[in-house]
Design a protein around this motif. Structure first.
Motif, PDB file in Angstrom:
ATOM      1  N   SER A  74     -60.532  24.437 -19.530  1.00  0.00           N
ATOM      2  CA  SER A  74     -59.083  24.519 -19.425  1.00  0.00           C
ATOM      3  C   SER A  74     -58.496  23.407 -18.564  1.00  0.00           C
ATOM      4  O   SER A  74     -57.300  23.272 -18.432  1.00  0.00           O
ATOM      5  CB  SER A  74     -58.668  25.867 -18.856  1.00  0.00           C
ATOM      6  OG  SER A  74     -59.287  26.043 -17.595  1.00  0.00           O
ATOM      7  N   GLU A  75     -59.367  22.601 -17.968  1.00  0.00           N
ATOM      8  CA  GLU A  75     -58.895  21.406 -17.279  1.00  0.00           C
ATOM      9  C   GLU A  75     -58.985  20.241 -18.257  1.00  0.00           C
ATOM     10  O   GLU A  75     -59.286  20.437 -19.426  1.00  0.00           O
ATOM     11  CB  GLU A  75     -59.761  21.150 -16.027  1.00  0.00           C
ATOM     12  CG  GLU A  75     -59.483  22.106 -14.897  1.00  0.00           C
ATOM     13  CD  GLU A  75     -58.082  21.945 -14.332  1.00  0.00           C
ATOM     14  OE1 GLU A  75     -57.518  20.838 -14.452  1.00  0.00           O
ATOM     15  OE2 GLU A  75     -57.554  22.907 -13.772  1.00  0.00           O
ATOM     16  N   GLY A  76     -58.793  19.035 -17.741  1.00  0.00           N
ATOM     17  CA  GLY A  76     -58.939  17.894 -18.626  1.00  0.00           C
ATOM     18  C   GLY A  76     -57.873  16.845 -18.445  1.00  0.00           C
ATOM     19  O   GLY A  76     -57.222  16.775 -17.396  1.00  0.00           O
ATOM     20  N   VAL A  77     -57.702  16.056 -19.487  1.00  0.00           N
ATOM     21  CA  VAL A  77     -56.820  14.893 -19.404  1.00  0.00           C
ATOM     22  C   VAL A  77     -56.108  14.680 -20.743  1.00  0.00           C
ATOM     23  O   VAL A  77     -56.704  14.856 -21.801  1.00  0.00           O
ATOM     24  CB  VAL A  77     -57.644  13.628 -19.047  1.00  0.00           C
ATOM     25  CG1 VAL A  77     -56.912  12.346 -19.412  1.00  0.00           C
ATOM     26  CG2 VAL A  77     -57.994  13.623 -17.554  1.00  0.00           C
ATOM     27  N   ILE A  78     -54.836  14.308 -20.661  1.00  0.00           N
ATOM     28  CA  ILE A  78     -54.125  13.807 -21.833  1.00  0.00           C
ATOM     29  C   ILE A  78     -54.223  12.285 -21.770  1.00  0.00           C
ATOM     30  O   ILE A  78     -53.880  11.684 -20.743  1.00  0.00           O
ATOM     31  CB  ILE A  78     -52.629  14.184 -21.815  1.00  0.00           C
ATOM     32  CG1 ILE A  78     -52.407  15.640 -21.398  1.00  0.00           C
ATOM     33  CG2 ILE A  78     -51.968  13.839 -23.139  1.00  0.00           C
ATOM     34  CD1 ILE A  78     -52.641  16.648 -22.443  1.00  0.00           C
ATOM     35  N   GLY A  79     -54.711  11.680 -22.823  1.00  0.00           N
ATOM     36  CA  GLY A  79     -54.834  10.227 -22.848  1.00  0.00           C
ATOM     37  C   GLY A  79     -54.050   9.639 -24.004  1.00  0.00           C
ATOM     38  O   GLY A  79     -53.697  10.332 -24.947  1.00  0.00           O
ATOM     39  N   GLU A 116     -55.773  15.172 -26.338  1.00  0.00           N
ATOM     40  CA  GLU A 116     -56.050  16.072 -25.218  1.00  0.00           C
ATOM     41  C   GLU A 116     -57.528  16.400 -25.234  1.00  0.00           C
ATOM     42  O   GLU A 116     -58.063  16.868 -26.246  1.00  0.00           O
ATOM     43  CB  GLU A 116     -55.235  17.370 -25.316  1.00  0.00           C
ATOM     44  CG  GLU A 116     -55.628  18.351 -24.196  1.00  0.00           C
ATOM     45  CD  GLU A 116     -54.751  19.592 -24.111  1.00  0.00           C
ATOM     46  OE1 GLU A 116     -53.710  19.634 -24.797  1.00  0.00           O
ATOM     47  OE2 GLU A 116     -55.124  20.510 -23.370  1.00  0.00           O
ATOM     48  N   ASP A 158     -61.293  20.089 -12.698  1.00  0.00           N
ATOM     49  CA  ASP A 158     -60.499  18.887 -12.475  1.00  0.00           C
ATOM     50  C   ASP A 158     -61.377  17.781 -11.897  1.00  0.00           C
ATOM     51  O   ASP A 158     -61.128  16.596 -12.121  1.00  0.00           O
ATOM     52  CB  ASP A 158     -59.336  19.203 -11.527  1.00  0.00           C
ATOM     53  CG  ASP A 158     -58.275  18.121 -11.560  1.00  0.00           C
ATOM     54  OD1 ASP A 158     -57.890  17.708 -12.681  1.00  0.00           O
ATOM     55  OD2 ASP A 158     -57.841  17.674 -10.485  1.00  0.00           O
ATOM     56  N   ALA A 213     -62.766  16.023 -14.734  1.00  0.00           N
ATOM     57  CA  ALA A 213     -61.675  15.317 -15.421  1.00  0.00           C
ATOM     58  C   ALA A 213     -61.382  13.974 -14.774  1.00  0.00           C
ATOM     59  O   ALA A 213     -60.968  13.024 -15.424  1.00  0.00           O
ATOM     60  CB  ALA A 213     -60.413  16.185 -15.433  1.00  0.00           C
ATOM     61  N   ARG A 223     -59.427  18.787 -27.872  1.00  0.00           N
ATOM     62  CA  ARG A 223     -58.565  19.882 -28.277  1.00  0.00           C
ATOM     63  C   ARG A 223     -57.599  19.511 -29.404  1.00  0.00           C
ATOM     64  O   ARG A 223     -57.390  20.281 -30.334  1.00  0.00           O
ATOM     65  CB  ARG A 223     -57.769  20.361 -27.062  1.00  0.00           C
ATOM     66  CG  ARG A 223     -56.924  21.521 -27.407  1.00  0.00           C
ATOM     67  CD  ARG A 223     -56.677  22.448 -26.263  1.00  0.00           C
ATOM     68  NE  ARG A 223     -55.784  23.468 -26.742  1.00  0.00           N
ATOM     69  CZ  ARG A 223     -54.484  23.518 -26.447  1.00  0.00           C
ATOM     70  NH1 ARG A 223     -53.942  22.659 -25.628  1.00  0.00           N
ATOM     71  NH2 ARG A 223     -53.737  24.467 -26.969  1.00  0.00           N
TER      72      ARG A 223
END
Lengths: 198, 198
Positions: free
Chosen positions: A57-62, A76, A82, A85, A188
């Motif tokens: 449920s953490e992560g990064v939008i790139g 995503e 985190d 991430a 995602r």
């Protein structure tokens, strides 16, 4: 020995590894399920599998904008913490995925996302082609299945050959980072804009 | 004098200027259509209108990733020539729009994109609120219309107050760049990803 969809499914269920990884494992081990599991373990890909259940449920939008600004991508990618991430490896994965989407223009994330009617239309075409080419009826189904696999590899992000190293699929790329970072990682969603396109 | 939707529509048809610009022009000129047209001309917004017919097929895909990588935005902004697409003003507009979308989270591009059932549900709520508040029946419709306008301003990108200068709408921001660059500019689409969101 031919690797069937059923065998791939069984191996996926047992290991949770990706479709392409399972397929490769089975063809490398001549369809021996137990050996294929070992194969995946050796590659660190079954290790990844055990983590599939954990929440990412953490992560990064790139994002990636192709020079000139005519193609742009948003992705995503989720992981569990985190901390992961923020690692260089994870950030590099997100960047690689964004560039890959810009270059390879996938239409879906995974084969499960391809609508039934799209698959049905493809199947009809492949069947007609095989029959028109005079192929014996008993192998038509196998030909259709083979072409369908190729179709998924062309249009599904996770099954596409990774643009910077076509010997591995995008799913294998993700799995390799999973094995390195020790956390479940999930691509995602993605969006690709091409100037004036759909 | 109250500015009605019908008056705004007439002014839009005559000038091609944006919804918010027309509304403002009419309220500034006390609902006088001819004066409102002059008002828009003075502001360079009716000038923009004449160009609305021309094709905007060039442009730029822009993106914005909020520091930390938890929010990302992709936008496509079209103009008529690649020359204009490369100007600093146009690039700055794309950047401003991307940041605006990240900050203001619009759900739709323009009010025409809001589904009928969403509007109907809002109207029902506003009506019930007005009646429960004991408002006379004859002004309920006007109250509902007013609240609906506010609703569109909240959720439609082009009608939102521009985050860096809330005295103007995003549409007015775009129109001001149109007037400066002398080409039709169209915000075509946008996508906003928030980590773990829809």
């Amino acid at each position: 020995m031919a690797v069937t969809a059923g065998m791939v499914k069984e191996l996926r269920d047992k290991t949770g590894a990706g479709m392409m990884d399972c397929k490769k494992a089975l063809s490398e081990t001549d369809g021996d399920l137990e050996k294929a599991i070992d194969y995946l373990r050796q590659k660190g890909l079954s290790d990844a599998a055990k983590r599939t259940g954990r929440t990412a449920s953490e992560g990064v939008i790139g994002s990636y904008i192709h020079p000139g600004g005519k193609i742009g991508v948003l992705v995503e990618v989720n992981c569990e913490s985190d901390f992961v991430a923020r690692t260089d490896e994870f950030q590099a994965l997100v960047k690689d995925l964004s560039m890959h989407v810009a270059a390879s223009n996938p239409l879906y994330l995974r084969r499960e996302d391809v609508p039934e009617d799209v698959i049905a239309r493809e199947k009809n075409i492949y069947e007609a082609q095989a029959r028109e080419g005079g192929k014996p009826e008993r192998i038509v189904e196998r030909i259709v299945q083979g072409k369908l696999e190729k179709f998924f590899e062309e249009i599904c992000l996770l099954e596409q050959p990774f643009v910077k190293d076509p010997d591995m699929s995008v799913n294998q790329l993700v799995s390799s980072v999973v094995a390195k970072l020790g956390e479940n990682i999930v691509v995602r969603r993605f969006q690709r804009y091409q100037l004036g396109g759909q």
